[in-house]
Design an enzyme around this catalytic site. Structure first.
Site, PDB file in Angstrom:
ATOM      1  N   ASP A 376      47.202 -30.963  38.075  1.00  9.76           N
ATOM      2  CA  ASP A 376      45.852 -30.418  38.016  1.00  9.76           C
ATOM      3  C   ASP A 376      45.469 -29.975  39.424  1.00  9.76           C
ATOM      4  OD1 ASP A 376      43.205 -29.902  37.008  1.00  9.76           O
ATOM      5  OD2 ASP A 376      42.589 -31.757  37.993  1.00  9.76           O
ATOM      6  N   ASP A 576      43.162 -36.033  37.465  1.00 11.42           N
ATOM      7  CA  ASP A 576      42.150 -37.036  37.810  1.00 11.42           C
ATOM      8  C   ASP A 576      40.914 -36.978  36.930  1.00 11.42           C
ATOM      9  OD1 ASP A 576      41.015 -34.636  38.728  1.00 11.42           O
ATOM     10  OD2 ASP A 576      39.928 -35.689  40.316  1.00 11.42           O
ATOM     11  N   ASP A 580      41.798 -34.168  31.738  1.00  7.46           N
ATOM     12  CA  ASP A 580      43.250 -34.333  31.869  1.00  7.46           C
ATOM     13  C   ASP A 580      43.807 -35.425  30.958  1.00  7.46           C
ATOM     14  OD1 ASP A 580      43.417 -32.405  33.943  1.00  7.46           O
ATOM     15  OD2 ASP A 580      42.740 -33.909  35.388  1.00  7.46           O
TER      16      ASP A 580
END
Length: 688
Positions: A376, A576, A580
């Site tokens: 990410d 995080d 996600d």
């Protein structure tokens, strides 16, 4: 078992669900305590005569000792080891030999033979007797059950998957909503009662109750749980609103469009649940080795029986039976139950020292095989919050004046961009002047008055007013910053533009080195982000990312992970945010940044405490070292016992008249266990 009531349709997963065919640690733990208590006296009775100065034969008759060992070992084998017996039966039924197949065959043979030996000692040939008494192996049965139990408990602790991720997701949704009636009245109602078409009031600081569309008012909404983008999004009538996101400023009325199980948050919960339930357990290396070792041992045992029966001395059947059983006993390595969990437990401790927390031991074991890392952007590659990227003063201005004026105007604002400007000014030693008047114009900027000066900070058309030429001029001057994925705001004083400020989610200082090291380790690095293409490409280009997936929704992140897996790639996903969670749960290895949300952390197998990708590099090194250590332990677990198999089969009998003595089995088990534990402890000194 029945699940407890829960206010959501998504019920928590039972903590009693079995893993690898065994129940939870809570059920295994009392069986281990009982096994330990009963095994200690069995060990003392059996091994005491072999230890100098501890000859219990002076106080305990060997025949009585045998019956006492039988009485103590029976509950250990049948009650404490009951779940191992069930696994053994299942392995036979499914024709899938594994560690438990080998263990139960070995200790079962030891138990049955030892029971026969104390019940009918006269049936055994004199060559097998020691001091006039038959050798028995009750201590082997009891010790192996106890050792395997503690190994499985260690494994259960590290393998345990909690329901915290799903609970945290459920708690994101507000319990109540404010329904607006046809006549304008407002009433607080449970979210479960909201139906499609309802008009709902959302005030500043409240969470959006369901998915819908803004109808009246303007606001700024924190959508980081969905997009991962740290900058709140301005909302105007007609814009979509997602349930669970936070309304940071401005009251508005929305129209409910998707409620209950149809909301984005509910779909995220479903994706996380499905990924956790369908992820297949890893086929442990010990089981794969056992798959080869079991048929070999059984074949050797059968050949031993046939050989002794046809060419052995009388009573040939007894010799054949005893030696065939001896092969099964000596082939059962008690250290096999410790080979994997001891290495993993030691590796977990070493990882904690290096800023790597392991929630799922299998994740540590699987990481060594990963070839593709999906990252990410926001909060993983970057800091996760906006910071100053550039100051662009007007031709006759300077940076400090531009920043000081903007910080003074933004001093009363709670917007993340405003906080970033104020923080940068203070970091440079500038002291913002509190405004005499302050007005925040939702989705546009702020208007402040300091003394006689009128100051505007915000979007170009808000700052320059009706002057389209000025707006176009500054748009052209700041276009490079926008192409680099930065947010640009203008600053004016008394209707004169002082300059522009570019803000961006800055790349972490350690990210570039970490990405380079991941490449050196042979891993492909891919970015998966909800950010726009321009921002994503700018970050990827600076870091040398191999591939970029931009503008990705939460459910799409999971789909992307699964697409890479379907192509045969072993994936690790690192993120995080709440958005996600499905991808973390679906990946071969889920890795969460310790600075991220609880939902992301609870959905991951590994947690990088400081939110630093250099810890990911260390985790890869640790995983590869742990797997090497496990393979070495499996060698030790099998080596000593395998060397004893020929002796058990009787190859020394024709030359020396030697058959297997209990001392040989005891020494083999002790050496294999000592070797396994000593080798695993080397991981404590591993350099990462």
């Amino acid at each position: 078992m029945d699940e407890p009531d829960h206010p959501s349709a998504h019920e928590p997963v039972s903590t009693e669900l079995v893993y690898m065919g065994l129940p939870s640690e809570r059920i295994l733990r009392p069986r281990f305590y009982v096994a330990l208590i009963l095994t200690l006296p069995v060990f003392v009775l059996a091994m005491g005569p072999m230890i100098p100065g501890l000859n219990l034969g002076r106080w305990v008759d060997p025949r009585l000792s045998g019956w006492v060992q039988f009485a103590l070992t029976t509950p250990v084998f049948f009650w404490c080891g009951w779940f191992f017996i069930l696994r053994f039966v299942r392995s036979l039924r499914e024709r899938d030999p594994n560690m438990f197949t080998l263990i139960i065959i070995g200790i079962g043979a030891a138990y049955l033979y030892s029971t026969f030996a104390i019940a009918f000692p006269g049936w055994l040939p004199d060559a097998l007797l020691t001091g006039g008494h038959p050798p028995i192996y009750f201590e082997a049965t009891a010790m192996i059950v106890t050792i395997v139990l503690i190994g499985q408990i260690l494994e259960q602790r590290t393998h345990a998957r909690t329901e915290d991720a799903i609970r945290a997701l459920i708690n994101l949704a507000p319990r109540m909503a404010t329904r607006v009636g046809p006549e304008g009245s407002e009433k607080e109602v449970p979210v479960e009662s909201v139906v499609r078409g309802d008009r709902l009031r959302v005030r500043p600081g409240e969470k959006v109750p369901v998915d819908g569309r803004l109808e009246e008012g303007n606001s700024t909404v924190d959508e980081s749980m969905i997009t991962g983008e740290p900058v709140p999004v301005d909302k105007e009538p007609g814009d979509s609103i997602t349930g669970g996101t936070l309304n940071t400023m401005g009251s508005f009325i929305m129209r409910a469009e998707r409620v209950g199980a149809d909301t984005v948050l509910a779909r995220i919960i479903d994706l996380v649940e499905a990924a956790q339930e369908t992820e297949p357990p890893i086929q442990r290396l010990a089981d794969r080795v056992s798959g080869f070792f079991v048929p070999i041992v059984l074949t050797v045992s059968l050949l031993t029986f046939v050989t002794w029966y046809w060419i052995g001395p009388e009573p040939s059947f007894t010799y054949a039976l005893v030696n065939a059983v001896a092969v099964l006993v000596i082939a059962c390595p008690c250290a096999l139950g410790l080979a994997t969990p001891v290495s993993i437990a030691t590796g977990i401790g070493r990882g904690a020292q290096a800023g790597i927390l392991v929630r799922d031991a299998e994740a540590l074991e699987r990481l060594q095989s990963v070839d593709t890392v999906l990252l990410d952007k926001t909060g993983t590659l970057t800091e996760g919050r906006p910071g100053l990227a550039a100051l662009l003063p007007a031709d006759d201005g300077d940076e400090n004046t531009l920043l000081a004026v903007a910080a003074s105007a933004e001093l009363g604002s709670e917007h993340p961009l405003a906080r970033a400007i104020v923080a940068e000014a203070r970091a440079r030693g500038l002291v913002p002047t509190p405004p005499d008047r302050f007005e925040s114009v939702t989705a546009n900027g702020v208007h402040a008055r300091i003394g006689s000066d009128s100051i505007r900070v915000g979007k170009p058309d808000f700052v320059t007013g009706s002057s389209s030429d000025a707006t176009d001029l500054w748009h052209d001057r700041t276009e490079p910053a926008r192409l680099a994925g930065q947010t640009v705001i203008l600053v004016s004083r008394n209707e004169r533009v002082l300059g522009a400020i570019a803000l961006a989610d800055r790349i972490r200082e350690t990210t570039r080195g970490a990405v380079n090291e991941l490449h050196r380790l042979g891993l492909r690095v891919i970015m998966v982000t909800g950010d726009n293409r321009e921002t994503a490409d700018a970050v990827a280009g600076e870091l040398g990312i191999d591939l970029v997936h931009a503008g990705v929704r939460p459910e799409q992140k999971q789909a992307i992970v699964m697409e890479h897996a379907e192509r045969g790639e072993k994936t690790a996903f690192c993120g995080d945010g709440i958005n996600d969670a499905p991808a973390l749960a679906a990946a071969h290895v889920g890795i969460a940044m310790g600075t991220g949300t609880d939902v992301a952390i609870d959905s991951a197998g590994l947690i990088l405490v400081k939110g630093d990708l250099t810890a990911l590099v260390r985790a890869v090194h640790l995983s590869r070292a742990v797997l090497r250590n496990i393979k070495q332990n499996l060698f030790f677990a099998f080596c000593y016992n395998s060397l004893g198999i020929p002796v058990a089969a009787g190859v020394l009998y024709p030359l020396f008249g030697v058959l297997l003595n209990p001392m040989i089995a005891g020494v083999a088990m002790a050496m294999s266990s000592i070797s396994v534990v000593s080798n695993a402890l080397r991981l404590k000194r591993l350099k990462l």
